[in-house]
Enzyme design. Structure first.
Site, PDB file in Angstrom:
ATOM      1  N   ASP A 500       0.865  -1.165   0.000  1.00 33.66           N
ATOM      2  CA  ASP A 500       0.000   0.000   0.000  1.00 33.66           C
ATOM      3  C   ASP A 500       0.906   1.220   0.000  1.00 33.66           C
ATOM      4  O   ASP A 500       1.988   1.187   0.570  1.00 33.66           O
ATOM      5  CB  ASP A 500      -0.837  -0.039   1.281  1.00 33.66           C
ATOM      6  CG  ASP A 500      -1.581   1.253   1.524  1.00 33.66           C
ATOM      7  OD1 ASP A 500      -2.731   1.348   1.086  1.00 33.66           O
ATOM      8  OD2 ASP A 500      -1.014   2.173   2.145  1.00 33.66           O
ATOM      9  N   HIS A 705     -10.367   3.436 -13.334  1.00 30.12           N
ATOM     10  CA  HIS A 705     -11.318   2.862 -12.380  1.00 30.12           C
ATOM     11  C   HIS A 705     -12.252   1.870 -13.049  1.00 30.12           C
ATOM     12  O   HIS A 705     -13.080   1.247 -12.407  1.00 30.12           O
ATOM     13  CB  HIS A 705     -12.095   3.978 -11.688  1.00 30.12           C
ATOM     14  CG  HIS A 705     -11.165   4.970 -11.038  1.00 30.12           C
ATOM     15  ND1 HIS A 705     -10.711   6.085 -11.708  1.00 30.12           N
ATOM     16  CD2 HIS A 705     -10.561   4.967  -9.835  1.00 30.12           C
ATOM     17  CE1 HIS A 705      -9.879   6.742 -10.912  1.00 30.12           C
ATOM     18  NE2 HIS A 705      -9.759   6.082  -9.780  1.00 30.12           N
TER      19      HIS A 705
END
Ligand code: GLN
Ligand code: ZN
Length: 765
Positions: A500, A705
């Site tokens: 992350d 996305h």
């Protein structure tokens, strides 16, 4: 007597039971009945936990399968037409939250509906589903969730105070359905009767109190909204249980005047974010209103200073009498993890400083006890709290003089590049020799199953560090080779070694710890485990140089080093509360600055410092914006300006609307900014033009996305639209964000199309 209350408990469960249950239901692995039973058990466990912890006023209807704003929409019948052909109940509910795609057959029709928009819940990292209203909106009490959950608690012997999103906040958080121009607040008159109906049913069911959440009260509100409040609540109180209006995440300011004039029974204040408002509210609070004091931080994980909280509560008791005072967390505990009990591996010294939701309940009960029966009754607990705070304050783990000295001696030179942009641009051009319309990506490439598997093998010891290293090298090679083949100009290594973007740096910085089970809900069933910044932050060794240098060794093209900026690290972590956020931001900035300088020394010619979260850190009140933007942009500058003019600094931003902070983006003075704009928002481009932005810009032309591959023509049109606003010499061609959530085949195709687009514009230029 003083009472203790909670405003909301985290829904997920000690081991994220709700997440697992809901996801199993979506996958068809558990039935609706099992889902209902499982969540009922979870609610019961949470109510009992609160009761056993000594909380007097326990919330119900704070539970949600997905999101509490979506719950309100569903309860009040705000279901846009595109969902109305679905089954009412869970099917339409989840479809509104996350979309629904189902193949059809001879008997049933195929379904393909998108999710509703998702937005950040004020300045938290929780996301709510934006309600959509139509001009001809009809409201109805479409389900009885708040009543059912009230009765469910009652049935196990627990009296609760139902929590309902208040009508004004519900409308203001929403928007008009596409193609409609209604301002949701115009619908208030139609909505109020349905709230009335719900409230009177709760009263009939036996509820003596309700909590109506109106967090919009801490925003700057126009007079018309104040009137709307007056209008709505004067009607609602008539048939309702006693109404407590809960405000949180900031100060009421001038809204306090009209709020105290409403016929409501009580007000909740956030005294963690805005302790100074207590005095002014005490002065004007009418005798029929109680005051709920949010003295425990519902959004952070540190133990409270109990004696300070007790002082605050006593002050209120002396002013208005103990019967009118409630002790509460600043906001719902939705934003903190369940309990520290499952942190079995954490460093004991640091664990001693933390209080998650379950521990916060005890803090509330202790404060109440101390005020109600005198400190002697809880002497041992108060002493333990004071000892723990003293140990934390004196810990050598937190304070490092050399880090503080650096932050206290920032010189103006450390906040600016050596030369102005036009001079840098020339030098960078000589060095990098990039074509017009240069192409690049935002950093990550697909994090495939294999990549995640390799990381988990390393963690479990099934891979030696050497084996893992070899694996990542292979991924980097593939990634670099692909980018060369596809003709991209500024390459990246692909970020395969990172779990992350914030956690990766936190794990390598001093002053951070990680929890095992400190999950908080981000949206729907998705939870995140933010790093904990407990102490002074610094970097003791290079973090990314190894991989960037390796990647650069594979190609003659410029390699871009990839870093996460100081404000994004700050926003997505639990931040220490013993110094201003600004100081922590500057410490992070120095740590990143050191990395930037090392990357340059290692021969990396381009360095990107991502700041996707800079806009979301913006304070909720306009009056506070400038101060924040001053230190936030300074922190970015501190992180990015340690390099020579030839080194090209990029930044990247996404997730929000940037038009209103344009001067600050300009002040960041990045040589290149890549920014989310794939939905072709001309407003943004317009802003670049209006503010005569002169540095280089890459508004995203590929929406990452979605799994769709944008065609050459489509992206060409986007670039052409950009060129109406931006000079040819400034424009980059790139996707709108990192590619880690995508699959390789679509990424390959999309990026090949993208470089073709750049080439076609070069040919014309
Ligand atoms: N460099 C990061 C990536 O590509 C940026 C991610 C983001 O902006 N959220 O994954
Ligand atoms: Zn992004």
């Amino acid at each position: 007597m003083v009472s203790s209350a909670n405003l909301g408990f985290p829904r997920m469960g000690a081991n994220r039971e709700l997440k697992k249950l809901v996801e199993a239901y979506w996958a068809g692995k558990v039935t609706e009945q099992e889902l209902q039973q499982g969540s009922k058990d979870l609610r019961a466990a949470h109510w009992k936990l609160q009761k056993d912890s000594g909380i007097d006023i326990i919330p119900s209807n704070d539970f949600s399968f997905y999101d509490h704003v979506l719950d309100a929409a569903h309860t009040f019948g705000v279901i846009p037409s595109k969902y109305q052909h679905l089954q009412s109940g869970l099917e339409s509910y989840f479809a509104m939250g996350r979309g629904l795609q189902r193949a059809g057959d001879a008997n049933v029709q195929a379904v393909d509906v998108p999710a509703q928009e998702m937005k950040k819940w004020f300045d938290t990292n929780y996301h709510y589903i934006v309600p959509e209203f139509a001009s001809n909106q009809q409201f109805s009490l479409a389900n009885s969730k708040p009543i059912d959950e009230y009765l469910e608690a009652k049935a196990i012997g627990i009296e609760t105070r139902p929590v309902i999103l208040g009508p004004i906040s519900f409308l203001l958080l929403g928007k008009a359905v596409k193609g409609d121009s209604v301002q949701p607040i115009q619908l208030l008159e139609k909505l109020v009767p349905v709230y009335e109906q719900l409230l009177s049913k709760l009263k009939q069911a036996g509820a003596s109190d309700v909590q109506l959440d109106e967090p919009v009260l801490i925003l700057d509100l126009p007079a018309s909204i104040k009137d709307a409040f007056k209008h709505a609540y004067e009607v609602l109180v008539k048939s309702s249980p006693r109404i407590l209006v809960a405000t949180y995440f900031g100060r009421l300011d001038s809204n306090v005047e009209f709020l105290t004039q409403l016929p409501i029974h009580g007000i909740h204040l956030d005294l963690v974010r805005a302790p100074e408002q207590l005095d002014s509210v005490l002065k004007v609070l009418p005798a029929h209103q109680t005051l709920s004091l949010g003295v425990i931080n519902g959004r952070n994980i540190w133990k409270a200073n109990l004696s300070k909280a007790i002082e605050t509560v006593i002050k209120a008791v002396q002013a208005i009498g103990s019967d009118r005072v409630i002790v509460a967390p600043s906001c719902s505990m939705l934003h903190t993890p369940h309990s520290t009990e499952s942190e079995t591996k954490m460093d004991q010294e640091i664990l001693d400083w933390l209080a998650f939701s379950a521990e916060k309940l005890h803090e509330l009960a202790t404060i109440k006890e101390a005020v109600a029966t005198g400190p002697a009754s809880v002497q041992a607990k108060l002493q333990a709290n004071a000892d723990s705070l003293a140990r934390r304050a004196a810990s050598k783990r937190i304070h490092r003089q050399e880090v503080k000295d650096r932050v206290n001696n920032i010189s103006p030179d450390q906040l600016k590049r050596r030369s102005p942009f036009p001079e840098r641009q020339k030098l960078q051009q000589e060095k990098l020799k990039l074509p017009k319309f240069p192409t690049t990506t935002v950093g990550s490439f697909p994090q495939t199953r294999e990549v995640r598997l390799a990381r988990s093998k390393l963690k479990k010891g099934e891979y030696t560090p050497e084996q893992y290293d070899e694996f990542i090298k292979g991924e980097v090679q593939k990634c670099v080779k692909f980018q060369e083949d596809a003709n991209i100009d500024v390459l990246v290594h692909g970020e395969f070694e990172r779990n992350d973007m914030v956690e990766f740096f936190g794990e390598n910085f001093e002053g951070h710890v990680f929890t095992q089970n400190g999950w908080v809900q981000s949206y729907g069933s998705r939870c995140v485990k933010p790093p904990v910044i407990f102490g002074d932050v610094s970097r003791s060794r290079p973090i990314t140089v190894y991989w960037s240098q390796y990647a650069q060794s594979l190609t003659k093209k410029p390699m871009k080093g990839m870093l996460t900026g100081p404000i994004t690290c700050l926003q997505w972590s639990f931040v220490r509360d013993d110094q201003p956020r600004k100081d922590t931001a500057n410490q992070l900035a120095f740590a990143i600055r050191d990395e930037v300088v090392d990357l340059e020394k290692a021969g990396i010619p381009v360095i990107q410092i991502d700041e996707p979260a800079i806009r979301e850190g913006l304070p909720l009140r306009r009056a506070d914006w400038d101060a924040y933007l001053q230190w936030a942009v300074d922190a970015f500058l501190l992180s990015s300006t340690g390099v020579h003019d030839q080194t090209q600094i990029h930044t990247h931003m996404c997730y929000s609307d940037f038009n209103d902070i344009f001067p600050s983006i300009k002040r960041m003075d990045a040589d290149v900014i890549t920014i989310e704009n794939s939905k072709s928002d001309l407003k943004l481009l317009n802003a670049f033009e209006q503010h005569s932005y002169t540095n280089e810009i890459g508004p995203g032309v590929y929406d990452i996305h979605s799994p769709r591959v944008p065609s050459v023509q489509e992206m060409q049109e986007r670039v052409a639209a950009m060129l109406k606003y931006l000079p040819t010499g400034l424009v980059w061609v790139n996707p709108d964000c990192g590619l880690k959530t995508r699959g390789w085949p679509e990424v390959e195709q999309a990026l090949r199309n993208l470089t073709q687009v750049a080439q076609s514009f070069r040919a014309q230029a």
